[in-house]
Design a protein around this motif. Structure first.
Motif, PDB file in Angstrom:
ATOM      1  N   ARG A   1      16.817 -10.708  42.586  1.00  0.00           N
ATOM      2  CA  ARG A   1      16.384 -11.845  41.763  1.00  0.00           C
ATOM      3  C   ARG A   1      15.291 -12.632  42.481  1.00  0.00           C
ATOM      4  O   ARG A   1      14.264 -13.016  41.899  1.00  0.00           O
ATOM      5  CB  ARG A   1      17.576 -12.732  41.436  1.00  0.00           C
ATOM      6  CG  ARG A   1      17.274 -13.823  40.417  1.00  0.00           C
ATOM      7  CD  ARG A   1      18.434 -14.791  40.254  1.00  0.00           C
ATOM      8  NE  ARG A   1      19.663 -14.158  39.822  1.00  0.00           N
ATOM      9  CZ  ARG A   1      20.707 -13.942  40.627  1.00  0.00           C
ATOM     10  NH1 ARG A   1      20.649 -14.283  41.917  1.00  0.00           N
ATOM     11  NH2 ARG A   1      21.802 -13.388  40.164  1.00  0.00           N
TER      12      ARG A   1
ATOM     13  N   ALA B   1      12.008 -10.738  42.460  1.00  0.00           N
ATOM     14  CA  ALA B   1      11.327 -10.820  41.173  1.00  0.00           C
ATOM     15  C   ALA B   1      10.684 -12.190  40.975  1.00  0.00           C
ATOM     16  O   ALA B   1       9.559 -12.307  40.493  1.00  0.00           O
ATOM     17  CB  ALA B   1      12.305 -10.518  40.045  1.00  0.00           C
TER      18      ALA B   1
ATOM     19  N   LEU C   1      22.191  -8.814  36.753  1.00  0.00           N
ATOM     20  CA  LEU C   1      20.769  -9.052  36.519  1.00  0.00           C
ATOM     21  C   LEU C   1      20.368  -8.719  35.084  1.00  0.00           C
ATOM     22  O   LEU C   1      19.520  -9.392  34.491  1.00  0.00           O
ATOM     23  CB  LEU C   1      19.941  -8.222  37.505  1.00  0.00           C
ATOM     24  CG  LEU C   1      20.078  -8.631  38.978  1.00  0.00           C
ATOM     25  CD1 LEU C   1      19.353  -7.636  39.870  1.00  0.00           C
ATOM     26  CD2 LEU C   1      19.547 -10.031  39.212  1.00  0.00           C
TER      27      LEU C   1
ATOM     28  N   TRP D   1      16.813 -10.315  33.909  1.00  0.00           N
ATOM     29  CA  TRP D   1      15.844  -9.935  34.947  1.00  0.00           C
ATOM     30  C   TRP D   1      15.467  -8.458  34.877  1.00  0.00           C
ATOM     31  O   TRP D   1      14.389  -8.076  35.327  1.00  0.00           O
ATOM     32  CB  TRP D   1      16.408 -10.245  36.332  1.00  0.00           C
ATOM     33  CG  TRP D   1      16.447 -11.700  36.668  1.00  0.00           C
ATOM     34  CD1 TRP D   1      17.525 -12.515  36.656  1.00  0.00           C
ATOM     35  CD2 TRP D   1      15.334 -12.515  37.045  1.00  0.00           C
ATOM     36  NE1 TRP D   1      17.176 -13.799  37.004  1.00  0.00           N
ATOM     37  CE2 TRP D   1      15.826 -13.819  37.254  1.00  0.00           C
ATOM     38  CE3 TRP D   1      13.976 -12.276  37.233  1.00  0.00           C
ATOM     39  CZ2 TRP D   1      15.015 -14.875  37.642  1.00  0.00           C
ATOM     40  CZ3 TRP D   1      13.153 -13.333  37.622  1.00  0.00           C
ATOM     41  CH2 TRP D   1      13.680 -14.611  37.822  1.00  0.00           C
TER      42      TRP D   1
ATOM     43  N   THR E   1      10.681 -10.076  33.410  1.00  0.00           N
ATOM     44  CA  THR E   1      10.886 -11.506  33.638  1.00  0.00           C
ATOM     45  C   THR E   1      11.302 -12.225  32.378  1.00  0.00           C
ATOM     46  O   THR E   1      11.516 -13.424  32.387  1.00  0.00           O
ATOM     47  CB  THR E   1       9.604 -12.158  34.179  1.00  0.00           C
ATOM     48  OG1 THR E   1       8.516 -11.884  33.286  1.00  0.00           O
ATOM     49  CG2 THR E   1       9.267 -11.609  35.554  1.00  0.00           C
TER      50      THR E   1
ATOM     51  N   ALA F   1      10.402 -18.215  34.960  1.00  0.00           N
ATOM     52  CA  ALA F   1      11.379 -17.572  35.836  1.00  0.00           C
ATOM     53  C   ALA F   1      12.165 -18.639  36.569  1.00  0.00           C
ATOM     54  O   ALA F   1      11.611 -19.613  37.062  1.00  0.00           O
ATOM     55  CB  ALA F   1      10.665 -16.673  36.842  1.00  0.00           C
TER      56      ALA F   1
END
Length: 472
Positions: free
Chosen positions: A37, A40, A75, A80, A93, A103
């Motif tokens: 996470r 990203a 996730l 995500w 995203t 995000a």
């Protein structure tokens, strides 16, 4: 001890090293989800990047596939990543089918002025799948307005609750052809207690409650003119032998006594319903967090043992959100009829909006998925908190089930000192004395672990441990 990556046919990008540490006290799946996470959010992983399969990533990190699958599931629920059938798993995203959204910031330590809530009774708001939550509210809004009130609740809601109770609590609710309105919608536990007090009980009736116990129920009974009698609680919950004579009703929380946390064993449950039948009691079973238990076998609900004398109360405020304002009641036919008559007299009905949201979540499988994530998350949080407390030599009570535990302290003064010191450190803490109707005979700090973020919990628990050690 760190888990070092090993060669894999599909490694992560070289600029994204991930090391999982078995010695941190945080589940490996949580560590992995946090790392991906954060990558990203920081742009190390970009929308459209393909991730290794769960099997390949497990081999790469030297962990079981269960770890990588649980991290990917979390996730995916948060939006995500997205799994494309036959193509693999990709970073995204934005949740599939939703508009782009900012995000979330990577987890960080709480600011000094943040208040970290460690009180019992909160929901895990951080873990709600926001895409599923929005989808359910849209589905609820698409339903046509009601022309006439539904005093018992929406049929679809009552059917969804019956299925939920069967799957998650082992309670078989009779079909409507067998008895009228086997499930009633409510506006939550306190609202249901208020209805029972006015519809079934009479002013002057004696009602036995757990001491310490749920003070909102105590207040509802007293407001309706009942004489409330406190009954002692031990490590097995309500002490049935201590219930006095000539009571009309008994209110208890057998799955996870609030707030001490005891689980009523089967023998005591049988003892309770036997006395209820013999002496004409109505037993009100508050199952506020009965879906949550750890390392222990499920016990039969009181309503399953004695549907003729037990009213079962449930709520969505702990497993989903108090925003819904939704609960349910499973009651003997005369009690259900009395409640419906009371609603007809007073012109009241449970609001349908929250009911429709729950129906939509159940219909799409989102409710079941959320409960599975909730159990995994709270099991990990509970293990982290218990390990920190016991490693410091602090006693822990009531951690077998539910979403809070209790740490005993020696006095009311110690309770006060811990709560005040906690506030100075940005922690909101509860005290056991608040849960007594009369004079407290024991003292402690109930600790809830659902409201904070993971990062807040990791930062707050060492502070709490120091405060509790000082108090003892």
């Amino acid at each position: 001890m760190s888990v070092s990556p090993s060669p894999s046919p599909s490694p992560l990008p070289a600029e994204l090293p991930i090391a999982l540490d078995r010695g941190r006290g945080v589940p490996l799946a949580v560590q992995l989800a946090d790392a991906l996470r954060a990558a990203a959010a920081a742009g190390q992983l970009r929308s459209g990047d393909r991730l290794p399969s769960t099997r390949m990533l497990a081999a790469h990190l030297g962990v079981s596939r269960t770890v990588t699958a649980a991290a990917y599931e979390q996730l995916h629920a948060e939006g995500w990543i997205d799994g494309r059938h036959g193509s693999g798993t990709f970073v995204t995203t934005t949740p599939p089918g939703a508009r782009a959204r900012p995000a979330p910031a990577p987890l960080q330590e709480p600011r000094q002025d943040d208040v970290v809530h460690l009180v019992p009774g909160a929901a895990w708001a951080e873990g709600l799948d926001r895409a599923a939550w929005r989808r359910a509210w849209r589905a609820a809004a698409d339903e046509p307005p009601l022309i006439l009130p539904r005093r018992a609740g929406l049929p679809s809601f009552r059917a969804a609750v019956a299925e939920h109770l069967l799957r998650h609590r082992g309670l078989v609710v009779p079909d409507e052809s067998e008895r009228r309105d086997p499930v009633l919608a409510t506006a939550g536990t306190t609202a249901a207690v208020t209805e029972l007090a006015h519809a079934v009980l009479r002013p002057g009736d004696r009602v036995a409650v757990e001491e310490p116990g749920y003070q909102r129920a105590v207040g509802a009974f007293r407001a309706a003119g009942m004489e409330v009698v406190g009954v002692p609680v031990d490590s097995d919950g309500l002490v049935v032998a201590a219930v006095p004579d000539r009571v009309r009703a008994v209110f208890c929380s057998p799955a996870h006594q609030y707030p001490l946390g005891g689980r009523m064993p089967a023998a005591r449950r049988v003892e309770l319903v036997a006395r209820a039948r013999a002496e004409g009691w109505l037993v009100i079973e508050d199952d506020y967090d009965g879906e949550l238990r750890y390392d222990v076998a499920p016990l039969p609900l009181l309503a399953a043992l004695a549907p003729d004398v037990v009213v079962h109360l449930g709520t969505t405020s702990k497993i989903l959100s108090p925003v819904l304002g939704v609960g349910w009641m499973v009651a003997p036919p005369p009690v259900a009829a009395a409640v419906l008559a009371h609603r007809e007299r007073t012109g009241t009905s449970p609001a349908p909006a929250g009911q429709r949201v729950l129906v939509a979540m159940a219909r799409h499988g989102d409710l079941g998925r959320h409960l599975r994530r909730l159990r995994r998350e709270l099991a990990a949080r509970r293990a982290f908190v218990v390990d920190a407390l016991t490693s410091a030599g602090l006693p822990v009570l009531g951690d077998d089930a539910g979403a809070h535990l209790l740490v005993p302290v020696p006095s009311a003064e110690a309770e006060r000192r811990v709560a005040e010191a906690g506030a100075a450190h940005g922690l909101r803490l509860d005290v056991l004395g608040r849960h007594y109707s009369g004079t407290p005979d024991r003292h402690g700090i109930p600790v809830g672990y659902t409201a904070p973020t993971r990062a807040q919990l990791r930062a707050a628990v060492p502070v709490l441990v120091d405060l509790l050690r000082s108090a003892r």
